[in-house]
Design an enzyme around this catalytic site. Structure first.
Site, PDB file in Angstrom:
ATOM      1  N   GLU A 109     -13.053 -19.175  -0.530  1.00  0.00           N
ATOM      2  CA  GLU A 109     -13.961 -18.128  -1.008  1.00  0.00           C
ATOM      3  C   GLU A 109     -14.525 -18.551  -2.372  1.00  0.00           C
ATOM      4  O   GLU A 109     -13.769 -18.765  -3.330  1.00  0.00           O
ATOM      5  CB  GLU A 109     -13.194 -16.809  -1.152  1.00  0.00           C
ATOM      6  CG  GLU A 109     -14.081 -15.671  -1.613  1.00  0.00           C
ATOM      7  CD  GLU A 109     -13.329 -14.348  -1.709  1.00  0.00           C
ATOM      8  OE1 GLU A 109     -12.260 -14.325  -2.348  1.00  0.00           O
ATOM      9  OE2 GLU A 109     -13.822 -13.353  -1.164  1.00  0.00           O
ATOM     10  N   GLY A 152      -8.692  -7.476  -4.553  1.00  0.00           N
ATOM     11  CA  GLY A 152      -8.886  -8.650  -5.401  1.00  0.00           C
ATOM     12  C   GLY A 152      -8.596  -9.910  -4.615  1.00  0.00           C
ATOM     13  O   GLY A 152      -8.797  -9.960  -3.395  1.00  0.00           O
ATOM     14  N   LYS A 203      -5.579   1.050 -12.662  1.00  0.00           N
ATOM     15  CA  LYS A 203      -5.820  -0.056 -13.599  1.00  0.00           C
ATOM     16  C   LYS A 203      -7.110  -0.756 -13.208  1.00  0.00           C
ATOM     17  O   LYS A 203      -7.175  -1.455 -12.200  1.00  0.00           O
ATOM     18  CB  LYS A 203      -4.680  -1.076 -13.585  1.00  0.00           C
ATOM     19  CG  LYS A 203      -4.840  -2.051 -14.759  1.00  0.00           C
ATOM     20  CD  LYS A 203      -4.143  -3.368 -14.569  1.00  0.00           C
ATOM     21  CE  LYS A 203      -4.980  -4.446 -13.967  1.00  0.00           C
ATOM     22  NZ  LYS A 203      -6.194  -4.842 -14.679  1.00  0.00           N
ATOM     23  N   GLU A 215      -6.825  -5.295   0.002  1.00  0.00           N
ATOM     24  CA  GLU A 215      -8.173  -5.634   0.459  1.00  0.00           C
ATOM     25  C   GLU A 215      -8.526  -6.904  -0.298  1.00  0.00           C
ATOM     26  O   GLU A 215      -8.762  -6.863  -1.503  1.00  0.00           O
ATOM     27  CB  GLU A 215      -9.125  -4.462   0.159  1.00  0.00           C
ATOM     28  CG  GLU A 215     -10.338  -4.461   1.046  1.00  0.00           C
ATOM     29  CD  GLU A 215     -11.465  -5.242   0.444  1.00  0.00           C
ATOM     30  OE1 GLU A 215     -11.558  -6.455   0.769  1.00  0.00           O
ATOM     31  OE2 GLU A 215     -12.231  -4.682  -0.335  1.00  0.00           O
ATOM     32  N   CYS A 251     -16.459  -9.402  -1.381  1.00  0.00           N
ATOM     33  CA  CYS A 251     -15.447  -9.891  -0.436  1.00  0.00           C
ATOM     34  C   CYS A 251     -16.055 -10.077   0.952  1.00  0.00           C
ATOM     35  O   CYS A 251     -15.614 -10.920   1.717  1.00  0.00           O
ATOM     36  CB  CYS A 251     -14.264  -8.937  -0.393  1.00  0.00           C
ATOM     37  SG  CYS A 251     -14.766  -7.226  -0.236  1.00  0.00           S
TER      38      CYS A 251
HETATM   39  P1  NDP Z   1      -7.745 -10.938  -9.328  1.00  0.00           P
HETATM   40  O1  NDP Z   1      -7.244 -10.782  -7.968  1.00  0.00           O
HETATM   41  O2  NDP Z   1      -6.880 -11.688 -10.290  1.00  0.00           O
HETATM   42  O3  NDP Z   1      -8.085  -9.518 -10.002  1.00  0.00           O
HETATM   43  C1  NDP Z   1      -8.223  -8.316  -9.337  1.00  0.00           C
HETATM   44  C2  NDP Z   1      -7.434  -7.229 -10.064  1.00  0.00           C
HETATM   45  O4  NDP Z   1      -6.048  -7.565 -10.063  1.00  0.00           O
HETATM   46  C3  NDP Z   1      -7.801  -7.059 -11.538  1.00  0.00           C
HETATM   47  O5  NDP Z   1      -7.675  -5.713 -11.921  1.00  0.00           O
HETATM   48  C4  NDP Z   1      -6.739  -7.897 -12.200  1.00  0.00           C
HETATM   49  O6  NDP Z   1      -6.559  -7.586 -13.554  1.00  0.00           O
HETATM   50  C5  NDP Z   1      -5.529  -7.556 -11.385  1.00  0.00           C
HETATM   51  N1  NDP Z   1      -4.433  -8.509 -11.481  1.00  0.00           N
HETATM   52  C6  NDP Z   1      -4.471  -9.811 -11.851  1.00  0.00           C
HETATM   53  N2  NDP Z   1      -3.231 -10.345 -11.809  1.00  0.00           N
HETATM   54  C7  NDP Z   1      -2.395  -9.362 -11.423  1.00  0.00           C
HETATM   55  C8  NDP Z   1      -0.993  -9.284 -11.181  1.00  0.00           C
HETATM   56  N3  NDP Z   1      -0.189 -10.340 -11.352  1.00  0.00           N
HETATM   57  N4  NDP Z   1      -0.471  -8.117 -10.783  1.00  0.00           N
HETATM   58  C9  NDP Z   1      -1.251  -7.043 -10.590  1.00  0.00           C
HETATM   59  N5  NDP Z   1      -2.581  -7.051 -10.819  1.00  0.00           N
HETATM   60  C10 NDP Z   1      -3.156  -8.193 -11.215  1.00  0.00           C
HETATM   61  O7  NDP Z   1      -9.136 -11.596  -9.226  1.00  0.00           O
HETATM   62  P2  NDP Z   1      -9.943 -12.412 -10.315  1.00  0.00           P
HETATM   63  O8  NDP Z   1     -10.568 -11.459 -11.227  1.00  0.00           O
HETATM   64  O9  NDP Z   1      -9.078 -13.450 -10.969  1.00  0.00           O
HETATM   65  O10 NDP Z   1     -10.987 -13.178  -9.398  1.00  0.00           O
HETATM   66  C11 NDP Z   1     -10.564 -14.375  -8.742  1.00  0.00           C
HETATM   67  C12 NDP Z   1     -11.036 -14.414  -7.315  1.00  0.00           C
HETATM   68  O11 NDP Z   1     -10.526 -13.300  -6.608  1.00  0.00           O
HETATM   69  C13 NDP Z   1     -12.540 -14.298  -7.113  1.00  0.00           C
HETATM   70  O12 NDP Z   1     -13.173 -15.514  -7.300  1.00  0.00           O
HETATM   71  C14 NDP Z   1     -12.610 -13.838  -5.707  1.00  0.00           C
HETATM   72  O13 NDP Z   1     -12.439 -14.932  -4.850  1.00  0.00           O
HETATM   73  C15 NDP Z   1     -11.407 -12.920  -5.569  1.00  0.00           C
HETATM   74  N6  NDP Z   1     -11.768 -11.501  -5.743  1.00  0.00           N
HETATM   75  C16 NDP Z   1     -11.919 -10.763  -4.628  1.00  0.00           C
HETATM   76  C17 NDP Z   1     -12.328  -9.464  -4.737  1.00  0.00           C
HETATM   77  C18 NDP Z   1     -12.532  -8.622  -3.529  1.00  0.00           C
HETATM   78  O14 NDP Z   1     -13.372  -7.717  -3.552  1.00  0.00           O
HETATM   79  N7  NDP Z   1     -11.771  -8.823  -2.476  1.00  0.00           N
HETATM   80  C19 NDP Z   1     -12.609  -8.838  -6.027  1.00  0.00           C
HETATM   81  C20 NDP Z   1     -12.363  -9.690  -7.153  1.00  0.00           C
HETATM   82  C21 NDP Z   1     -11.964 -10.976  -6.990  1.00  0.00           C
HETATM   83  P3  NDP Z   1      -7.360  -8.469 -14.640  1.00  0.00           P
HETATM   84  O15 NDP Z   1      -8.790  -8.274 -14.341  1.00  0.00           O
HETATM   85  O16 NDP Z   1      -6.958  -7.903 -15.903  1.00  0.00           O
HETATM   86  O17 NDP Z   1      -6.914  -9.885 -14.434  1.00  0.00           O
END
Ligand code: NDP
Length: 636
Positions: free
Chosen positions: A403, A248, A195, A271, A305
């Site tokens: 972050e 994420g 996904k 991660e 990250c």
């Molecule tokens: P999320 O953690 O919400 O998104 C990452 C992934 O998880 C996306 O594919 C998202 O789908 C999916 N997701 C969201 N909610 C759920 C759930 N309940 N169950 C399973 N999967 C889910 O990050 P955001 O896009 O909201 O970004 C917010 C913050 O997260 C950023 O500001 C940053 O701090 C952090 N982040 C960290 C990353 C890293 O590399 N470690 C990468 C991205 C974000 P969808 O996009 O459809 O919501």
């Protein structure tokens, strides 16, 4: 039928226009299909906030269909059904196709994710290809261990695939992080539900198309774009998904762990975020420290990250560093995705993330930190933010603790090693750290004192497919990349064996040990072979039972036929394991494994290597072939 999105991109970084085509459906069981509930996702270009295209939004119902396909593929055409060498071949083919389409994938990644095309080309997509090739190489090298538990027993371990794996990927490095997960998952024989983020689904759909072209069997790779709260949640809760690998936010990582715990206790690799220290000592090479500190926080707008967002600078070099670092940050200017200059700064990914970053900047200002440079949005179109440097921040401020995931650095002056180690470790995160010093002893000392999954010396985080990456503390669990990632996608099992020895029939019908001294002069080589195979029994207990040796001749023949077939199907190990014989008659009443072992004499055990050798003797194999065996190679 799902729509195909086609467009063409031009720009100074491109020698010629790049044509892009992406199927906008869900990729399930080897086909692009419409989502059951007909939902869509608007894919937005973050440089201008305008819609690029709609793609299908999968929901829990589509995840169910995809899991069914993945489960079927795992049991029939993948997993242990496909040899590693074939999995590796398909992965290499996919890597080749990615390379042939590298400009198109890079253009998709750049436009969808708001990054510079030349960065996508030279970093993201190149890394993704290398990663697939690296793990393709591992596919036929998955080996367990043999562990001797005493003279007469051994166990062996196998690294088996887990099953259907859910891979949930974020928007900051979509194709690269996809490869971090799918590389080891596919190499080890798992099937996939991928996904991508709702914000950047396009490169995953292109990846699906290329995987299909490469010849991956239907159901092995399924790509289901969808919203996190629906498709993502359905993956985390699905009872047939055995593992989720997620990248994420820590918040979503927590939800995934909770969903896994409440449903089928699926394995989880996380991660997550970071608030990473970037430490510059007085003795650092200034130019090097400035170059990497700038890249460390401002590359891809700090949406990383591993971004070095807390910059600690020792007092002796502080002024010089601040001057050069400020200048470097000011060379970064907004521009087009297809500009040729590497100093072009792209936009933040979305309106939501833009608001989040601007709110952090506002909180830093209102909490009393000083904006040294930047601090505002750029222009009115798209989601551009000035590279921002804060000073005079206090340890408890939000901009120091949380972050931000944007181009925002906080610089703090320090005096001693002890001070900086304490400040650097004062965080709930522990993903990465950067250390700048020309003193090797100090580099080692500080590296070992930092609570971080990765420490980079005189550079900032640049992921390498050969090197494990993953966090301490709330930055995650498990490793991606490198050999360590294989563990995340396999379950190590042990199989304990009671090795035995072949026996041959004595004229009186009792099985005896077979060795050079005891072979009857009248026994021809043919007889020996026949007897060996005759006596190779499938299972320890069965062996012991059969070892009574007063089994009727007819029955014994029946056993032999079955056993030889078994033997042909299996490895030599099985042959060696199953040959236990010559158990004293009085010991045979109870066929408990331990008892049987005790009944063996020292002398018998001494004979064992020679006996085992005799089983795999080339002549024996020939004899078996002549006897009608179809699979003598298994013995050789
Ligand atoms: P999320 O953690 O919400 O998104 C990452 C992934 O998880 C996306 O594919 C998202 O789908 C999916 N997701 C969201 N909610 C759920 C759930 N309940 N169950 C399973 N999967 C889910 O990050 P955001 O896009 O909201 O970004 C917010 C913050 O997260 C950023 O500001 C940053 O701090 C952090 N982040 C960290 C990353 C890293 O590399 N470690 C990468 C991205 C974000 P969808 O996009 O459809 O919501």
């Amino acid at each position: 039928m799902p729509q195909i999105f086609t467009t063409e991109y031009k720009g100074p970084a491109l020698e010629k226009p790049i044509k892009v085509t992406v199927n906008t459906g869900l990729f399930i069981d080897g086909k692009f299909v419409d989502p059951i509930e007909k939902g869509t996702i608007d894919v937005i270009d973050p440089t201008n906030g305008k819609k690029i295209v709609d793609v299908a939004a999968g929901t829990a119902k589509d995840i169910d269909v995809a899991v069914e396909a993945a489960q079927r593929a795992f049991k029939t055409v993948w997993g242990t059904k496909t040899p590693g060498v074939e999995r590796g071949r398909l992965m290499n083919k996919l890597a080749d196709l990615m390379e042939q389409n590298i400009h198109e994938i890079s253009a998709i990644e750049a436009v969808d994710g708001g990054k510079l095309f030349i960065h996508a080309l030279t970093v993201d997509v190149q890394q993704a290809i290398s990663n697939m090739r690296y793990f393709a190489g591992w596919a036929d090298k998955l080996q367990g261990k043999t562990i001797e538990t005493d003279d007469s027993k051994f166990a062996y371990t196998r690294h088996e695939p887990i099953g259907v794996c859910g891979c949930i990927v974020p928007w900051n490095f979509p194709i690269m992080i996809t490869s971090w997960k799918l590389g080891p998952a596919l190499a080890t024989g798992n099937t996939i539900i991928l996904k991508p983020s709702e914000l950047t689904p396009l490169s995953a759909l292109k990846f699906a198309e290329l995987a299909s072209q490469a010849g991956f069997p239907p159901g092995v790779i399924n790509v289901v774009p969808g919203y996190g709260s629906t498709a993502g949640q359905a993956i985390s809760e699905h009872p047939l998904i055995r593992k989720v690998s997620f990248t994420g936010s820590t918040l979503t990582g927590r939800k995934i762990m909770e969903a896994a715990a409440k449903t089928n206790m699926k394995r989880v690799t996380l991660e997550l975020g970071g608030k990473n220290p970037n430490i510059v000592f007085d003795d650092a090479d200034l130019a090097q420290a400035v170059k990497w500190s700038t890249l460390g926080i401002f590359h891809h707008n700090g949406q990383m990250c591993a971004a070095g967002s807390r910059i600690f600078v020792q007092e002796g070099i502080y002024d010089k560093f601040m001057h050069a670092f400020t200048e470097a940050s000011r060379t970064l200017q907004p521009g087009s995705t297809f500009d040729a200059s590497p100093t072009v700064q792209g936009p933040i990914i979305s309106q939501t993330q833009f608001d989040r970053v601007m709110n952090y900047i506002a909180s830093g200002k209102s909490d009393g930190a000083k904006v040294h440079t930047g601090g505002d949005r750029i222009g009115k179109q798209g989601f551009f933010v000035q590279p921002t440097i804060f000073t005079e921040a206090k340890p408890d401020m939000k901009i120091v603790r949380e972050e931000i995931f944007g181009p925002v650095a906080v610089v703090v002056k320090f005096k001693t090693e002890e001070d900086v180690i304490a400040m650097a470790n004062d965080t709930s995160y522990g993903l990465a750290s950067n250390v700048f010093t020309t003193n090797l002893a100090r580099a080692t000392r500080i590296s070992n004192a930092l609570e971080a999954g990765s420490v980079y010396v005189n550079m900032a985080s640049v992921p390498d497919f050969r090197v494990p990456f993953g966090g301490y503390k709330q930055s995650g669990q498990g490793k991606e990349m490198g050999e360590y990632a294989l563990e995340a996608y396999t379950q190590q099992v042990q199989r304990k064996q009671l090795p035995g020895r072949p026996r041959r029939r004595r004229p009186d019908g009792v099985g005896v040990a077979l060795d050079e001294e005891t072979v009857d002069e009248d026994t021809t080589e043919d007889d020996t072979v026949e007897d060996d195979t005759d006596d190779i029994i499938d299972d320890d207990v069965i062996v012991a039972e059969e070892g009574v040796d007063d089994v009727a001749e007819d029955d014994r023949d029946g056993v032999m036929e079955d056993d030889v077939e078994e033997m042909m199907d299996d490895d030599f190990v099985d042959v060696a394991d199953d040959g236990f014989a010559d158990v004293e008659e009085e010991c045979l009443e109870d066929v408990e494994e331990e008892d049987v072992t005790e009944c063996r004499t020292d002398e018998e055990e001494d004979d064992e290597p020679a006996l085992l050798d005799s089983i795999v003797d080339e002549d024996d194999a020939t004899e078996l072939e002549e006897a009608g065996s179809e699979d003598v190679e298994a013995l050789e």
